[in-house]
Design a protein around this motif. Structure first.
Motif, mmCIF file in Angstrom:
data_model
loop_
_atom_site.group_PDB
_atom_site.id
_atom_site.type_symbol
_atom_site.label_atom_id
_atom_site.label_comp_id
_atom_site.label_asym_id
_atom_site.label_seq_id
_atom_site.Cartn_x
_atom_site.Cartn_y
_atom_site.Cartn_z
ATOM 1 N N GLY A 1 0.839 -1.194 0.000
ATOM 2 C CA GLY A 1 0.000 0.000 0.000
ATOM 3 C C GLY A 1 0.872 1.241 0.000
ATOM 4 O O GLY A 1 1.686 1.448 -0.885
ATOM 5 N N GLN A 2 0.754 2.038 1.060
ATOM 6 C CA GLN A 2 1.561 3.251 1.185
ATOM 7 C C GLN A 2 2.528 3.163 2.356
ATOM 8 O O GLN A 2 3.146 4.148 2.738
ATOM 9 C CB GLN A 2 0.648 4.463 1.364
ATOM 10 N N GLU A 3 2.691 1.927 2.897
ATOM 11 C CA GLU A 3 3.460 1.780 4.135
ATOM 12 C C GLU A 3 4.940 2.089 3.980
ATOM 13 O O GLU A 3 5.617 2.441 4.960
ATOM 14 C CB GLU A 3 3.262 0.373 4.726
ATOM 15 N N LEU A 4 5.480 1.972 2.768
ATOM 16 C CA LEU A 4 6.897 2.278 2.566
ATOM 17 C C LEU A 4 7.146 3.777 2.396
ATOM 18 O O LEU A 4 8.306 4.206 2.342
ATOM 19 C CB LEU A 4 7.432 1.533 1.335
ATOM 20 N N GLU A 5 6.071 4.549 2.319
ATOM 21 C CA GLU A 5 6.155 6.008 2.208
ATOM 22 C C GLU A 5 7.029 6.441 1.031
ATOM 23 O O GLU A 5 7.727 7.449 1.083
ATOM 24 C CB GLU A 5 6.683 6.602 3.522
ATOM 25 N N ASP A 6 6.972 5.658 -0.055
ATOM 26 C CA ASP A 6 7.821 5.929 -1.214
ATOM 27 C C ASP A 6 7.096 6.674 -2.328
ATOM 28 O O ASP A 6 7.711 7.075 -3.310
ATOM 29 C CB ASP A 6 8.385 4.621 -1.769
ATOM 30 N N GLN A 7 5.786 6.849 -2.186
ATOM 31 C CA GLN A 7 5.032 7.556 -3.221
ATOM 32 C C GLN A 7 5.096 9.069 -3.013
ATOM 33 O O GLN A 7 5.258 9.823 -3.967
ATOM 34 C CB GLN A 7 3.569 7.095 -3.207
ATOM 35 N N TYR A 8 4.985 9.516 -1.779
ATOM 36 C CA TYR A 8 4.866 10.945 -1.481
ATOM 37 C C TYR A 8 6.087 11.724 -1.976
ATOM 38 O O TYR A 8 7.222 11.447 -1.571
ATOM 39 C CB TYR A 8 4.682 11.140 0.027
ATOM 40 N N PHE A 9 5.849 12.685 -2.859
ATOM 41 C CA PHE A 9 6.908 13.516 -3.451
ATOM 42 C C PHE A 9 7.934 12.685 -4.227
ATOM 43 O O PHE A 9 9.043 13.149 -4.483
ATOM 44 C CB PHE A 9 7.631 14.339 -2.385
ATOM 45 N N LYS B 1 0.332 25.887 -10.177
ATOM 46 C CA LYS B 1 1.689 26.186 -9.705
ATOM 47 C C LYS B 1 2.470 24.937 -9.327
ATOM 48 O O LYS B 1 3.624 24.765 -9.705
ATOM 49 C CB LYS B 1 1.572 27.116 -8.491
ATOM 50 N N THR B 2 1.843 24.053 -8.559
ATOM 51 C CA THR B 2 2.542 22.923 -7.958
ATOM 52 C C THR B 2 1.908 21.613 -8.388
ATOM 53 O O THR B 2 0.678 21.508 -8.486
ATOM 54 C CB THR B 2 2.496 23.027 -6.413
ATOM 55 N N LYS B 3 2.745 20.597 -8.633
ATOM 56 C CA LYS B 3 2.242 19.262 -8.937
ATOM 57 C C LYS B 3 3.196 18.253 -8.319
ATOM 58 O O LYS B 3 4.417 18.427 -8.359
ATOM 59 C CB LYS B 3 2.128 19.054 -10.445
ATOM 60 N N HIS B 4 2.642 17.188 -7.733
ATOM 61 C CA HIS B 4 3.503 16.182 -7.110
ATOM 62 C C HIS B 4 2.724 14.912 -6.812
ATOM 63 O O HIS B 4 1.489 14.892 -6.828
ATOM 64 C CB HIS B 4 4.133 16.716 -5.817
ATOM 65 N N ASN B 5 3.460 13.845 -6.534
ATOM 66 C CA ASN B 5 2.856 12.605 -6.054
ATOM 67 C C ASN B 5 2.348 12.827 -4.638
ATOM 68 O O ASN B 5 3.036 13.431 -3.811
ATOM 69 C CB ASN B 5 3.881 11.471 -6.027
ATOM 70 N N GLU B 6 1.162 12.301 -4.357
ATOM 71 C CA GLU B 6 0.639 12.362 -2.991
ATOM 72 C C GLU B 6 0.973 11.057 -2.254
ATOM 73 O O GLU B 6 1.737 10.230 -2.737
ATOM 74 C CB GLU B 6 -0.869 12.632 -3.008
ATOM 75 N N VAL B 7 0.378 10.878 -1.084
ATOM 76 C CA VAL B 7 0.769 9.794 -0.181
ATOM 77 C C VAL B 7 0.428 8.413 -0.729
ATOM 78 O O VAL B 7 1.248 7.495 -0.714
ATOM 79 C CB VAL B 7 0.122 9.991 1.205
#
Length: 713
Positions: A246-254, A280-286
């Motif tokens: 899922g998102q547990e590795l925290e590798d998606q955010y930014f 203005k801003t675009k990025h990967n979320e959590v």
């Protein structure tokens, strides 16, 4: 169409060779274009209307309309539309061509001032919440000239002139989200200006509420989307076992943006920039496959228009790239949902941000007054703020350790909170190594840089240096409602302060008293800690702060005597208009849950149960063939049979509860039935279906899994 143009707009320029400044606003009838195309006196008259709200003379409107028409036709437009925002939460448009027949059987292209200023779409099929009877169809759209007209393009090359408008009934009731927003902007501007003048400000003549709305969203492969009825009809997955990752590795955010997504974001920026939206801003979320776009601040009505266009354009551009954009607050269970951070502030026409601490004593005093007003406003009307964020989708998100809880509180940061508390009590404050009792309007506060404290992402209403970030708004929601509330509750608090300052013999002493009252009577709303913690929920209860956990209960705040008095006093929303919105929003909640229930029933009966039955048949045949070596098959057969039988009973129960809820005529009771009976039955059914997914082979599972949906972009 030019061979160089790839956007399908019909324009004869090569946008790939244009710089961003050259591209920005090319599809907007903005101030620059008006200066170029309008006679000098016409331009001045229109600007007067825009800045002061005065009526636009008919002869001026005709000149503006003709210039706007010529500009639009040169850009490839053949039609125009009054673009408005009914209470559905989306936008609406009826297209009319510029053609007008001539006596010789031909046509000419015409657009009058009357057509620009007012339209008459059929209003009978839009929700009105009892404001009008369904057989009365008349509704009016009125030009909001403070939000520039713009062009919308589609892939076929069709271009339409869009005129932002308000939408009201034959009797003048607001049938949209724009009308009360404009009213609220007017009242907060008036009261803020009163406060400034009472404090000796002689340079500011206009105050505007401003907003920057950050937009979170998910992308999913279109091929998989089309195989999921729940995503198509509900915007979220009603079923789905967790993916191994899922998102547990925290590798998606930014994280690094994938090429395909980056290409999508590039095209999205281009489309938004052409419409004058300052992406203005675009990025990967959590969460996996989750992203965010953030614009630059602008006036609140334009920010609201822009955010509606952002959501529409995100979805349109995604389809070009073989993807679908999901704006639901919780498309997938077990990973973060999506919100919309509403960054709100007040600014003057001479460049003053009224929520900026500043560097001089005068700025400090002004800042303290406006902070005091917000503290009072939010504490007094926390229930209304919560109501503006109510929806069936947002109920999944609020309080789920990914978004603020349903408890409204204000984050100021420890340093600012300490300063306010000590000023209110007359205590000494340490400044540059020395401790002294500060006098408002004479001494300067201790330096308060914009980032005077760590950012608190758990707070629903956080001060972030020169603005407040309202983080409870759902990703699919219009920001109009939350800003109507913010503007109006701020206006009430500012009016009370203005009256006190206008009567005061010593303004600085009165400011001290205002600050003391705000902190003493309303300081309970300030909380700088972890809003996710169980301790805060207990503490909030002790403080008497409301904790309304579901939409059906939250929406009741709209029809409370307090709300009716507040919005009625400032003519933002009448009693009837408030009741209509309560009825509409509760009904929308019920309709959304009803759609989800019917979708869950259909998917279960037509897809999941047949797939499980087939697996049972295969296991039975395998068990018979394996004989004494069939222990594995036997165990699987028992487990699948258990969940299959349970699913059959639970889907039957869901059908019964849904039919019961459908038969309830009272709006409030029906909403409660969908909340208390239908939704729990649907959740209970999901447990068995997800369990079946976890043990059945991929070859038999009838829909794409979370692994497919989240990791195949």
């Amino acid at each position: 169409m030019s061979d160089n143009c790839t956007c399908g707009c019909g324009n004869d320029y090569d946008q790939t060779l244009m710089t961003v400044p050259e591209l920005f606003g090319t599809n907007v009838f903005n101030n620059k274009t008006m200066k170029e195309r309008l006679p000098k006196e016409t331009y001045k008259a229109l600007q007067k209307t825009i800045t002061t709200g005065s009526s636009l003379p008919p002869d001026v409107a005709s000149v503006v309309a003709n210039a706007m028409k010529d500009w639009a036709i040169e850009k490839g437009a053949s039609h125009y539309t009054h673009w408005f925002q009914p209470l559905t939460g989306t936008t609406a448009e009826k297209h009319d061509s510029f053609i007008s027949p001539t006596d010789d059987g031909g046509v000419i292209m015409e657009f009058s001032g009357k057509q620009l200023i007012q339209g008459e779409p059929d209003a009978s099929s839009f929700p009105s919440g009892g404001l009008r009877v369904t057989f009365e169809a008349r509704g009016y759209t009125a030009w909001d000239c403070t939000s520039p007209a713009f062009l919308k393009e589609d892939e076929s090359g069709d271009v339409t002139l869009c005129i932002p408008t308000a939408f009201c009934s034959y009797k003048g009731e607001a049938l949209d989200k724009k009308t009360p927003l404009l009213r609220s902007m007017s009242v907060v501007a008036k009261q803020a200006l009163r406060v400034l003048k009472a404090m000796g400000n002689t340079t500011s003549s206009i105050v505007s509420s401003t907003v920057g709305a950050e937009q979170e969203y998910f992308l999913v492969e279109k091929e998989y989307y089309l195989q999921r009825l729940d995503l198509m009809t509900c915007g979220r997955s009603l079923f789905g076992a967790p993916a191994p990752k899922g998102q547990e590795l925290e590798d998606q955010y930014f994280g690094a943006i994938k090429d395909r997504v980056s290409s999508y974001m590039k095209d999205l920026d281009i489309e938004l920039w052409k419409m004058g939206i300052s992406s203005k801003t675009k990025h990967n979320e959590v969460a996996p496959a989750q992203f965010e776009m953030a614009p630059v601040f602008t006036t609140t009505n334009m920010a609201t228009d822009h955010n509606q266009l952002v959501m529409e354009t995100m979805q349109k551009v995604a389809l070009r790239h073989g993807m679908v954009c999901l704006l639901h607050e919780k498309p997938y269970a077990g990973v973060n949902g999506s919100g919309k951070h509403n960054n709100w502030s007040l600014s003057t026409d001479d460049g003053i941000n009224l929520l900026d601490p500043g560097q001089t004593p005068e700025d400090n005093a002004q800042f303290l007054v406006f902070i005091s007003a917000l503290i009072k406003a939010v504490d007094t009307h926390a229930d209304i703020m919560r109501a503006t964020c109510g929806s069936s989708g947002n109920d999944h998100r609020l309080g789920a350790n990914e978004a603020p809880p349903a408890i409204i509180s204000i984050f100021l940061g420890q340093e600012l909170s300490d300063v306010l508390e000590k000023l209110a009590k007359g205590e000494k404050i340490c400044k540059k190594g020395a401790c002294q009792t500060l006098k408002i309007g004479v001494d300067s506060l201790p330096e308060l840089p914009k980032d005077n404290t760590d950012r608190n992402r758990t707070s629903p209403f956080a001060f972030t240096g020169n603005k407040f970030e309202f983080r409870m708004v759902g990703s699919a929601q219009s920001i109009a409602g939350p800003n109507v509330a913010l503007n109006t509750i701020a206006a009430e608090a500012l009016e009370e302060i203005a009256v006190r300052l206008e009567k005061a013999k010593d303004v600085n002493k009165e400011i001290q008293a205002i600050l003391k009252d705000a902190m003493t009577k309303h300081g309970r709303i300030i909380f700088n800690g972890n809003n996710y913690s169980a301790e805060w929920a207990k503490e909030a209860e002790k403080r008497g702060l409301p904790n309304t956990r579901n939409t059906v209960d939250a929406l009741k705040a709209f029809i409370s005597p307090k709300a009716i008095k507040l919005f009625g006093k400032y003519n933002v929303l009448s009693k009837d208009e408030l009741h209509s919105r309560y009825d509409i929003y509760v009904e929308q909640y019920a309709k959304h849950i009803n759609i989800e229930a019917l979708t869950a029933i259909q998917m279960t009966k037509r897809q999941f149960i047949p797939a499980a039955i087939q697996f049972v048949a295969e296991l039975g045949a395998s068990l018979a063939a394996a004989g004494k070596y069939g222990s594995v098959q036997k165990g699987l057969l028992e487990e699948v049979g258990k969940h299959l039988e349970a699913a059959g009973k639970k889907v039957a129960k869901l059908e019964v509860e849904t039919k019961k809820a459908q038969g309830i005529s009272d709006v409030a009771k029906q909403g409660a039935a969908y909340r208390d009976k239908v939704f729990p039955a649907m959740t209970d059914l999901r447990g068995d279906i997800d369990a079946l997914e976890a043990i059945m082979p991929d070859t038999l599972w009838p829909v794409p899994t979370y692994s497919d949906l989240l990791f195949n972009l």
